[in-house]
Design a protein around this motif. Structure first.
Motif, PDB file in Angstrom:
ATOM      1  N   MET A  72       0.694  -1.049   0.044  1.00 55.98           N
ATOM      2  CA  MET A  72      -0.167  -0.046  -0.169  1.00 55.98           C
ATOM      3  C   MET A  72       0.851   0.984   0.075  1.00 55.98           C
ATOM      4  O   MET A  72       1.988   1.446   0.714  1.00 55.98           O
ATOM      5  CB  MET A  72      -0.834  -0.024   1.282  1.00 55.98           C
ATOM      6  CG  MET A  72      -1.674   1.023   1.085  1.00 55.98           C
ATOM      7  SD  MET A  72      -2.952   0.916   2.770  1.00 55.98           S
ATOM      8  CE  MET A  72      -4.091   1.861   2.395  1.00 55.98           C
ATOM      9  N   ASN A  73       0.482   2.031  -0.837  1.00 54.78           N
ATOM     10  CA  ASN A  73       1.230   3.481  -0.854  1.00 54.78           C
ATOM     11  C   ASN A  73       1.125   4.450   0.367  1.00 54.78           C
ATOM     12  O   ASN A  73      -0.124   4.594   0.469  1.00 54.78           O
ATOM     13  CB  ASN A  73       0.867   3.876  -2.107  1.00 54.78           C
ATOM     14  CG  ASN A  73       1.421   3.204  -3.318  1.00 54.78           C
ATOM     15  OD1 ASN A  73       2.598   2.558  -2.975  1.00 54.78           O
ATOM     16  ND2 ASN A  73       1.235   3.697  -4.594  1.00 54.78           N
ATOM     17  N   LYS A  74       1.899   5.053   0.787  1.00 55.97           N
ATOM     18  CA  LYS A  74       1.657   6.003   1.802  1.00 55.97           C
ATOM     19  C   LYS A  74       1.454   7.407   1.061  1.00 55.97           C
ATOM     20  O   LYS A  74       2.123   7.754   0.142  1.00 55.97           O
ATOM     21  CB  LYS A  74       2.922   6.170   2.613  1.00 55.97           C
ATOM     22  CG  LYS A  74       3.178   5.082   3.526  1.00 55.97           C
ATOM     23  CD  LYS A  74       4.601   5.329   4.226  1.00 55.97           C
ATOM     24  CE  LYS A  74       5.087   4.052   5.139  1.00 55.97           C
ATOM     25  NZ  LYS A  74       6.093   4.531   5.940  1.00 55.97           N
ATOM     26  N   PRO A  75       0.642   8.164   1.647  1.00 56.09           N
ATOM     27  CA  PRO A  75       0.238   9.350   0.985  1.00 56.09           C
ATOM     28  C   PRO A  75       1.265  10.313   1.141  1.00 56.09           C
ATOM     29  O   PRO A  75       2.291  10.318   2.154  1.00 56.09           O
ATOM     30  CB  PRO A  75      -0.941  10.015   1.834  1.00 56.09           C
ATOM     31  CG  PRO A  75      -0.811   9.264   3.259  1.00 56.09           C
ATOM     32  CD  PRO A  75      -0.189   7.949   2.902  1.00 56.09           C
ATOM     33  N   ALA A  76       1.903  11.174   0.266  1.00 54.25           N
ATOM     34  CA  ALA A  76       3.007  12.033   0.348  1.00 54.25           C
ATOM     35  C   ALA A  76       2.550  13.142   1.220  1.00 54.25           C
ATOM     36  O   ALA A  76       1.519  13.937   0.970  1.00 54.25           O
ATOM     37  CB  ALA A  76       3.180  12.868  -1.130  1.00 54.25           C
ATOM     38  N   LEU A  77       3.417  13.326   2.239  1.00 57.07           N
ATOM     39  CA  LEU A  77       3.062  14.479   3.386  1.00 57.07           C
ATOM     40  C   LEU A  77       3.964  15.525   3.064  1.00 57.07           C
ATOM     41  O   LEU A  77       5.276  15.439   2.493  1.00 57.07           O
ATOM     42  CB  LEU A  77       3.234  13.969   4.939  1.00 57.07           C
ATOM     43  CG  LEU A  77       2.501  12.825   5.180  1.00 57.07           C
ATOM     44  CD1 LEU A  77       2.964  12.456   6.459  1.00 57.07           C
ATOM     45  CD2 LEU A  77       1.015  13.265   5.085  1.00 57.07           C
ATOM     46  N   HIS A  78       3.423  16.710   2.840  1.00 61.75           N
ATOM     47  CA  HIS A  78       4.104  18.175   2.410  1.00 61.75           C
ATOM     48  C   HIS A  78       4.212  18.936   3.900  1.00 61.75           C
ATOM     49  O   HIS A  78       3.046  19.309   4.090  1.00 61.75           O
ATOM     50  CB  HIS A  78       3.435  18.674   1.299  1.00 61.75           C
ATOM     51  CG  HIS A  78       3.449  18.023  -0.100  1.00 61.75           C
ATOM     52  ND1 HIS A  78       4.599  17.718  -0.619  1.00 61.75           N
ATOM     53  CD2 HIS A  78       2.642  17.259  -0.440  1.00 61.75           C
ATOM     54  CE1 HIS A  78       4.438  16.900  -1.903  1.00 61.75           C
ATOM     55  NE2 HIS A  78       3.160  16.594  -1.619  1.00 61.75           N
TER      56      HIS A  78
END
Length: 66
Positions: free
Chosen positions: A1-7
């Motif tokens: 599962m891909n992690k969301p890109a946190l900015h």
């Protein structure tokens, strides 16, 4: 599962504070030529003037100046 890109959001005030801190380190480093440190000091003064009045008041309270 891909992690969301946190900015990470960096506020204008935080950016100014980080830049001022870096400039203070550079100004105190004697291995940097004096004319360069002088230019950094002038830039530091100009950037310091960009601080919001609320930030200046908070910093003065923290340092016991108010």
């Amino acid at each position: 599962m891909n992690k969301p890109a946190l900015h990470l959001v960096r506020t204008r005030e935080r950016t100014i504070e980080l830049a001022l801190e870096a400039m203070q380190w550079a100004m105190s480093d004697r291995s940097i030529p004096q004319p360069v440190r002088y230019s950094i000091a002038k830039a530091h003064t100009a950037l310091h003037a960009c601080r919001s009045p609320e930030t200046v008041a908070r910093l003065e309270r923290e340092q016991g100046l108010r």
